[in-house]
Write a protein that holds these residues in place. Structure first.
Motif, mmCIF file in Angstrom:
data_model
loop_
_atom_site.group_PDB
_atom_site.id
_atom_site.type_symbol
_atom_site.label_atom_id
_atom_site.label_comp_id
_atom_site.label_asym_id
_atom_site.label_seq_id
_atom_site.Cartn_x
_atom_site.Cartn_y
_atom_site.Cartn_z
ATOM 1 N N ALA A 82 38.068 7.506 -19.149
ATOM 2 C CA ALA A 82 36.611 7.041 -18.959
ATOM 3 C C ALA A 82 36.237 5.533 -19.329
ATOM 4 C CB ALA A 82 35.462 7.939 -19.676
ATOM 5 N N VAL A 83 36.651 5.267 -20.537
ATOM 6 C CA VAL A 83 36.458 3.810 -20.778
ATOM 7 C C VAL A 83 36.615 2.691 -20.141
ATOM 8 C CG1 VAL A 83 36.837 1.969 -22.765
ATOM 9 C CG2 VAL A 83 36.277 4.408 -23.405
ATOM 10 N N PRO A 84 37.893 2.581 -19.314
ATOM 11 C CA PRO A 84 37.860 1.260 -18.240
ATOM 12 C C PRO A 84 36.728 1.485 -17.421
ATOM 13 C CG PRO A 84 39.958 2.581 -18.979
ATOM 14 C CD PRO A 84 39.091 3.398 -19.501
ATOM 15 N N ALA A 85 36.580 2.689 -16.873
ATOM 16 C CA ALA A 85 35.412 2.725 -15.639
ATOM 17 C C ALA A 85 34.072 2.356 -16.395
ATOM 18 C CB ALA A 85 35.712 4.235 -15.218
ATOM 19 N N MET A 86 33.931 2.818 -17.491
ATOM 20 C CA MET A 86 32.550 2.650 -18.204
ATOM 21 C C MET A 86 32.505 1.122 -18.473
ATOM 22 S SD MET A 86 32.421 5.568 -21.111
ATOM 23 C CE MET A 86 31.167 4.940 -22.002
ATOM 24 N N GLU A 87 33.664 0.531 -18.917
ATOM 25 C CA GLU A 87 33.557 -1.206 -18.838
ATOM 26 C C GLU A 87 33.125 -1.513 -17.626
ATOM 27 O OE1 GLU A 87 34.279 -2.727 -21.328
ATOM 28 O OE2 GLU A 87 35.448 -2.065 -23.130
ATOM 29 N N GLU A 88 33.739 -1.315 -16.487
ATOM 30 C CA GLU A 88 33.443 -1.925 -15.292
ATOM 31 C C GLU A 88 32.026 -1.615 -15.031
ATOM 32 O OE1 GLU A 88 33.365 -3.750 -11.086
ATOM 33 O OE2 GLU A 88 34.512 -3.873 -13.270
ATOM 34 N N LEU A 89 31.401 -0.359 -15.257
ATOM 35 C CA LEU A 89 29.955 -0.278 -15.096
ATOM 36 C C LEU A 89 29.186 -0.908 -15.962
ATOM 37 C CD1 LEU A 89 27.919 1.673 -13.718
ATOM 38 C CD2 LEU A 89 28.115 3.301 -15.588
ATOM 39 N N ARG A 90 29.543 -1.327 -17.184
ATOM 40 C CA ARG A 90 28.794 -2.262 -17.984
ATOM 41 C C ARG A 90 28.653 -3.603 -17.543
ATOM 42 N NH1 ARG A 90 30.374 -3.438 -24.087
ATOM 43 N NH2 ARG A 90 32.343 -3.797 -23.062
ATOM 44 N N ARG A 91 29.786 -4.206 -16.872
ATOM 45 C CA ARG A 91 30.084 -5.457 -16.322
ATOM 46 C C ARG A 91 29.227 -5.603 -15.224
ATOM 47 N NH1 ARG A 91 31.846 -8.069 -12.114
ATOM 48 N NH2 ARG A 91 32.546 -6.223 -11.160
ATOM 49 N N ARG A 92 28.754 -4.484 -14.425
ATOM 50 C CA ARG A 92 28.079 -4.765 -13.237
ATOM 51 C C ARG A 92 26.684 -4.369 -13.550
ATOM 52 N NH1 ARG A 92 30.527 -1.505 -8.158
ATOM 53 N NH2 ARG A 92 29.062 -2.649 -7.123
ATOM 54 N N THR A 93 26.427 -3.727 -14.715
ATOM 55 C CA THR A 93 24.753 -3.642 -14.994
ATOM 56 C C THR A 93 24.301 -4.499 -16.087
ATOM 57 O OG1 THR A 93 25.315 -1.752 -16.487
ATOM 58 C CG2 THR A 93 24.885 -1.038 -14.176
ATOM 59 N N ASP A 94 25.312 -4.711 -17.084
ATOM 60 C CA ASP A 94 24.859 -5.210 -18.338
ATOM 61 C C ASP A 94 23.996 -4.657 -19.112
ATOM 62 O OD1 ASP A 94 25.100 -7.024 -20.714
ATOM 63 O OD2 ASP A 94 23.684 -8.632 -19.872
ATOM 64 N N GLU A 95 24.031 -3.430 -19.146
ATOM 65 C CA GLU A 95 23.323 -2.334 -19.906
ATOM 66 C C GLU A 95 24.081 -1.633 -20.659
ATOM 67 O OE1 GLU A 95 20.324 -2.566 -20.429
ATOM 68 O OE2 GLU A 95 19.392 -3.674 -18.519
ATOM 69 N N THR A 96 23.607 -0.522 -21.715
ATOM 70 C CA THR A 96 24.448 -0.027 -22.492
ATOM 71 C C THR A 96 24.845 1.373 -21.832
ATOM 72 O OG1 THR A 96 23.234 -0.682 -24.376
ATOM 73 C CG2 THR A 96 24.234 1.556 -24.511
ATOM 74 N N ILE A 97 26.159 1.612 -22.020
ATOM 75 C CA ILE A 97 26.834 2.770 -21.165
ATOM 76 C C ILE A 97 27.104 3.852 -21.997
ATOM 77 C CG2 ILE A 97 28.607 3.494 -19.496
ATOM 78 C CD1 ILE A 97 26.752 1.278 -18.638
ATOM 79 N N HIS A 98 26.588 5.044 -21.866
ATOM 80 C CA HIS A 98 27.133 6.229 -22.803
ATOM 81 C C HIS A 98 27.986 7.164 -22.188
ATOM 82 C CE1 HIS A 98 23.283 5.818 -25.402
ATOM 83 N NE2 HIS A 98 24.394 4.814 -25.726
ATOM 84 N N LEU A 99 28.739 7.947 -22.978
ATOM 85 C CA LEU A 99 29.753 8.931 -22.538
ATOM 86 C C LEU A 99 29.282 10.031 -23.436
ATOM 87 C CD1 LEU A 99 31.910 10.431 -20.824
ATOM 88 C CD2 LEU A 99 33.564 9.195 -22.888
ATOM 89 N N THR A 100 28.872 11.457 -22.773
ATOM 90 C CA THR A 100 28.460 12.450 -23.614
ATOM 91 C C THR A 100 29.333 13.691 -23.129
ATOM 92 O OG1 THR A 100 26.751 13.194 -22.203
ATOM 93 C CG2 THR A 100 26.071 11.537 -23.919
ATOM 94 N N VAL A 101 29.394 14.674 -23.890
ATOM 95 C CA VAL A 101 29.885 15.913 -23.620
ATOM 96 C C VAL A 101 28.970 17.025 -24.011
ATOM 97 C CG1 VAL A 101 32.309 15.116 -23.992
ATOM 98 C CG2 VAL A 101 31.171 15.813 -25.803
ATOM 99 N N PRO A 102 29.116 18.169 -23.032
ATOM 100 C CA PRO A 102 28.163 19.196 -23.522
ATOM 101 C C PRO A 102 28.811 20.105 -24.564
ATOM 102 C CG PRO A 102 29.383 19.603 -21.364
ATOM 103 C CD PRO A 102 29.776 18.122 -21.720
ATOM 104 N N GLU A 103 27.983 20.563 -25.452
ATOM 105 C CA GLU A 103 28.410 21.511 -26.497
ATOM 106 C C GLU A 103 27.714 22.985 -26.394
ATOM 107 O OE1 GLU A 103 27.760 21.020 -31.177
ATOM 108 O OE2 GLU A 103 29.534 20.098 -30.730
ATOM 109 N N ASN A 104 28.525 23.858 -25.772
ATOM 110 C CA ASN A 104 28.152 25.232 -25.532
ATOM 111 C C ASN A 104 26.923 25.170 -24.621
ATOM 112 O OD1 ASN A 104 30.095 26.201 -27.367
ATOM 113 N ND2 ASN A 104 28.394 25.719 -29.115
ATOM 114 N N LEU A 105 26.733 24.145 -23.723
ATOM 115 C CA LEU A 105 25.669 23.981 -22.837
ATOM 116 C C LEU A 105 24.299 24.381 -23.735
ATOM 117 C CD1 LEU A 105 25.514 23.196 -20.061
ATOM 118 C CD2 LEU A 105 24.944 25.668 -19.374
ATOM 119 N N ASP A 106 24.326 23.816 -24.744
ATOM 120 C CA ASP A 106 22.857 23.883 -25.518
ATOM 121 C C ASP A 106 22.564 22.530 -25.766
ATOM 122 O OD1 ASP A 106 21.417 25.262 -27.611
ATOM 123 O OD2 ASP A 106 22.371 23.767 -28.994
#
Length: 248
Positions: A82-106
């Motif tokens: 994910a990080v390389p793709a996130m880096e490109e997304l940040r380059r194109r938006t210059d905004e904060t990029i988050h990666l999150t994962v679901p925990e027990n769909l809670d």
């Protein structure tokens, strides 16, 4: 067998209460101090625990537990992809990029963050929990989840966090339909009034959401035009990460 169980109980207790001394540990687990000491030495030899503070007898968990836990949840490989793709997304938006994962769909857990260069920004600590129905990351994952899981989540109630939180089940169902149609979720101050975002779910090989990626910014900076533009970008980024995960 009992010695193995004692060691596992000791590891869990140290992880919960670290730093902790042998006497307090034995008391908490209701085992003899000698048994606690043997378990600590065994776990130290295996690389799971270490002593801290010079002559101190306090114990803490080593990073070995962290690495094993991440491998078990697949987070390390997810980050790698994910990080390389996130880096490109940040380059194109210059905004904060988050990666999150679901925990027990809670709830969602923030596991990676790439910061904007702009002076006015939002900040969330890694490990922070995000509500499913009031965050873009969470709504993206809910929209990609089986209907039975969505209904189970709705049945537990929808806490209200701000004036724009969707706390009505029918409204949220309609919102999830919209997200499925356009491929990304939007949040306009629904969890924290100062935070807005767009997000898309990362799908695994079973077609189920394993993560979500979001573009995040202060609500004052989020316009309808930006939400649509960044929504398309984050949708493509999430699809790219999902395809790479499946192929790897």
């Amino acid at each position: 067998m009992q010695s193995v169980l004692n060691a596992l109980r000791v590891l869990e207790e140290v992880a919960t209460r670290q730093p902790i001394g042998v006497a307090d540990l034995a008391r908490a687990l209701d085992i003899p101090k000698s048994s606690a000491q043997r378990a600590l030495i065994t776990l130290q030899t295996a690389g799971w625990l270490r002593q801290v503070g010079g002559g101190s007898t306090d114990w803490v968990v080593t990073t070995k537990a962290l690495h094993v836990g991440r491998h078990a949840s697949g987070e390390l490989s997810l980050r790698d992809v994910a990080v390389p793709a996130m880096e490109e997304l940040r380059r194109r938006t210059d905004e904060t990029i988050h990666l999150t994962v679901p925990e027990n769909l809670d709830h969602m857990v923030l596991i990676e963050r790439l910061e904007t260069s702009k002076p006015v920004r939002i900040f969330m600590q890694l490990g922070m929990h995000l509500p499913l129905h009031a965050s873009a990351n969470g709504k993206a994952v809910l929209a990609a989840s089986p209907e039975s899981a969505v209904e189970e989540y709705l049945a537990a109630g929808l806490p209200r966090f701000t004036g724009t939180t969707i706390d009505d089940p029918d409204r949220l169902r309609a919102e999830l339909d919209t997200i499925r149609t356009r491929g990304y979720a939007a949040n306009s101050g629904e969890w924290r009034s100062d935070v807005s975002a767009v997000a898309a779910a990362v799908l695994g090989d079973a077609g189920l959401p394993v993560a979500s990626i979001s573009v995040n910014m202060p609500t004052s900076r989020m316009t309808g035009e930006l939400a649509a533009e960044y929504g398309v970008l984050v949708r493509a980024t999430a699809a790219q990460v999902g395809a790479t995960l499946i192929a790897s």
